[in-house]
Structure formats: C-alpha cells, structure tokens
Design a protein around this motif. Structure first.
Motif, PDB file in Angstrom:
ATOM      1  N   MET A   1       0.842  -1.179   0.000  1.00 27.76           N
ATOM      2  CA  MET A   1       0.000   0.000   0.000  1.00 27.76           C
ATOM      3  C   MET A   1       0.888   1.243   0.000  1.00 27.76           C
ATOM      4  O   MET A   1       1.960   1.268   0.550  1.00 27.76           O
TER       5      MET A   1
ATOM      6  N   ARG B   1      -6.255  -5.512  -7.989  1.00 31.27           N
ATOM      7  CA  ARG B   1      -7.104  -5.885  -6.859  1.00 31.27           C
ATOM      8  C   ARG B   1      -7.596  -7.290  -7.093  1.00 31.27           C
ATOM      9  O   ARG B   1      -8.000  -7.632  -8.181  1.00 31.27           O
TER      10      ARG B   1
ATOM     11  N   PRO C   1      -7.061   4.393   3.417  1.00 30.08           N
ATOM     12  CA  PRO C   1      -6.096   5.439   3.078  1.00 30.08           C
ATOM     13  C   PRO C   1      -6.724   6.814   3.194  1.00 30.08           C
ATOM     14  O   PRO C   1      -7.948   6.967   3.196  1.00 30.08           O
TER      15      PRO C   1
ATOM     16  N   PHE D   1      -7.116  -1.969  -0.150  1.00 25.15           N
ATOM     17  CA  PHE D   1      -6.888  -0.880   0.799  1.00 25.15           C
ATOM     18  C   PHE D   1      -7.692  -1.052   2.077  1.00 25.15           C
ATOM     19  O   PHE D   1      -7.317  -0.511   3.109  1.00 25.15           O
TER      20      PHE D   1
END
Length: 382
Positions: free
Chosen positions: A1, A29, A215, A224
C-alpha cells in the motif's frame, strides 16, 4: 500500500503491478482488475518486481496527486456478460421449480437457494465490484466494506446450499427409512434460512472490525480496506475449504455405497442388475453424479482465486502473472452462470421444465401476434 507522505515509493507485489512506462502505475485488486493512472507520483525511485518488466524506474520530482481511475473495458464487458447470463439463467431455474410441481423436492429447494445466490451475484455483486473498481463510494468506509462484502456473503451462501444438497443426498442413501421424516419441506426451508443468516454474518465480519485502516484518499479499493488475513485464514481455510472437504468426503461415501448396493443386487440376481430396486439405485446414482458435478465446477471456478490470494499473502515476493489473476477472477464469477446449463444438460426434469417455459413463452408470443394481426376466427385448412 502506498505511503502518501513518503518520498520513496516502494510497492508490494501483493498490490501493485508496474507498467513499462512512467508515470502510469497499474494496481491489481484480487476481486477485479483496476487501473489507477497516477499523473504524478512522489520523487526518486519507483521499484516494483514484475515478470518481463524493467523493475527499476524513475520519475521527476513532483507532488502527490489523487488517482484518476479508469476501468479495463474487456474485463468489464466480460463481467457484464456473466452478470446477464447468471441473472437470466438462474431466474429460469427458479421459475422452473416454482411452476412445475414435479420439481417440488427438497433437493431442488436447495438448488433454488443456490440459484437465488447466483441471481444476486449477477444483479448485485458484479455491479458492486465494477463500482468499487472506480473507488466508489469514496470517504464512506462502512458502505465500501458492505459493497465489497456482498460477493463474500453470496459465495458463502452458495457453499452452504451445496453442503445442504450433499447432506440431503447422504440421508437419502444411508437413511432411506428416515428420509421423509427428516427432509420435510418445512425443515428444508428452515435449513435454507439458517444458511443465509450464517452467510450474511460471515460476510459482515470486515464490517465488525476485521479490516484495514482506509487510506487518506478515501477510495474504496479492495486491497486498501479488506484485510487479506481475513480472506485467507478465515474466509478460505475455515469457511470455504473445510466445507468443500466435507462435501467431497460425503460424495465419496455415497458413490462407494451405491456401487456396493449395485454389486449386491447383481450377485443376488445371478449377475443381472435389473429390477425395481436396481432402477431406483441407478436413479440415485445419476442424481448424485449430477449434483457432484455442480460441486466440482464450483471448486474448479473458485479455488484458483483463493490459491492466488494465499500466494499474495504468504509469499509476497512470488510473481503472479496479471493474465492469470484476471482469468481467476472472471472464472470465479462465471461459476454463477454455468449451473443452469448444467441442469439443462444433465437433469431431464429440468430440461423438460425449461422446454415447457420456452414453449409457453413462444405460444404467448404467437397468440399476441395473432391478435395484433386481426384476432379473427382462424380459417380451417383444407
């Protein structure tokens, strides 16, 4: 990340795949393909291992900017085709069971539960996956987690429906005298209700706190916000792999028992396998084989993606080709569209019910055309 405050940007192979040109960076993803094109990125070196790609690239010093997302259109088209086939085909399965009294069996009730889950995959889960590919919804963590959890819920419901089918077949073979008392329609509906509640709770585990800190950008991207340890250790090992192993063991026992009964009947009749008892056992064997094929296709479609998730979590340095990832994703979603074709091909009762529905629709359409053309009395043929 990505660490948005750092000056050096070193991506993990679990999350990112770098293109050959900068400043474009491609994110992977593990629910679908997402391309995030960064117009600007932090200064200094960008290092990312990827097969057959120059892994060390550099860019001019700039300030971080929000990502601009664009979907991979071939992937989206494939998903939309799967969504259409899954929705229409499984609605046809539900209509066939609902309209044909001969199909009102406990086994088919569980298959309808499976079909409802597949309808929801096509009508709800795949659209949610496409929306989250664009990072939508933004700055709404719980709605994001709910949308990402939809497919997990529906997959778990499918697994529990398959487990219920396997258990029902086990009772039919090994407890034939108790079958009608145990497998009543009322009990089947109760089992279906329990399976959906359990699937719903398992899918909501990320919403209960087992998730990553989102995030600062607030984009709703799977990697994420969803913790990969949840996907591998809890979802795969406990909720997917364990039921699949149990189901394969059940079907192995069923096939072994049916073969023993066939051999016993043949021995009692001097090598002849005829008679009403043998015909009944053959029907049970054919039904169990068709249902086992449904389970086998589910396993073939879903296991590759889960195995890739295990590699991404347990071996971050292991390279995984992007085409392989996309194939696994599409294959997992395609499972929702294959069962109606399997029923039509392997099960005569469903095949006849489908034909009846199509003939009814065709007859209604011809009747409407006749009324539109005047609707008078038909002239007898000579």
């Amino acid at each position: 990340m990505m660490n948005e405050t750092a000056t050096n940007f070193t991506s993990s192979p679990t999350l990112l795949y770098t293109k050959t040109t900068i400043p474009n960076i491609t994110y992977y993803r593990n629910t679908s393909l997402l391309i995030i094109a960064y117009s600007t990125i932090p200064a200094t070196a960008v290092t990312q291992p990827r097969p057959q790609v120059n892994t060390t690239l550099s860019t001019p010093a700039t300030t971080p900017a929000d990502p601009v997302t664009s979907l991979n259109m071939p992937y989206v088209v494939a998903e939309l085709v799967i969504a259409f086939l899954s929705t229409v085909g499984n609605l046809l399965v539900c209509a066939a069971v609902g309209l044909n009294r001969k199909l009102h069996t406990v086994t088919n009730y569980f298959l309808v539960s499976l079909a409802v889950a597949d309808v929801c995959v096509g009508a709800l889960a795949i659209p949610c996956a496409i929306l989250t590919d664009m990072g939508t919804p933004r700055h709404n963590l719980y709605l994001c987690l709910l949308m990402l959890s939809v497919l997990i819920m529906l997959t778990q419901s499918s697994i529990f429906s398959l487990l219920a089918v396997a258990a029902e077949r086990y009772v039919a073979i090994f407890m034939p005298f108790r079958y009608h008392s145990l497998m009543r329609p009322r009990n089947a509906l109760l089992v279906i209700l329990v399976t959906w509640v359990l699937a719903f709770l398992i899918g909501l585990v990320p919403l209960m706190g087992w998730h990553k800190t989102p995030p600062a950008s607030g984009y709703c991207f799977f990697v994420f916000v969803v913790d990969m340890t949840y996907m591998v250790y809890f979802n795969f090992f406990v909720c997917v792999l364990a039921p699949l192993v149990v189901m394969f063991l059940i079907y192995a026992q069923i096939f072994a028992a049916v073969k023993r009964q066939m051999r016993r009947i043949a021995a009692d009749r001097g090598g002849m396998a005829g008679g009403e008892g043998a015909a009944k056992i053959k029907r049970e064997m054919k039904t169990a084989t068709s249902l086992f094929l449904v389970l086998f296709l589910f396993t073939v479609c879903w296991i590759p993606l889960h195995v890739i998730n295990c590699f991404l979590l347990l071996c971050p340095s292991c390279p995984v080709p992007l085409p392989l990832l996309l194939t696994a994703i599409i294959l997992s979603h395609a499972n929702s569209a294959v069962n109606p074709f399997l029923y039509a091909y392997k099960m005569k009762s469903f095949r006849e019910a489908f034909k009846g529905i199509f003939l009814c629709c065709k007859g209604a359409s011809m009747g409407e055309d006749h009324r539109d053309n005047g609707g008078g009395t038909a002239v007898p043929r000579a």
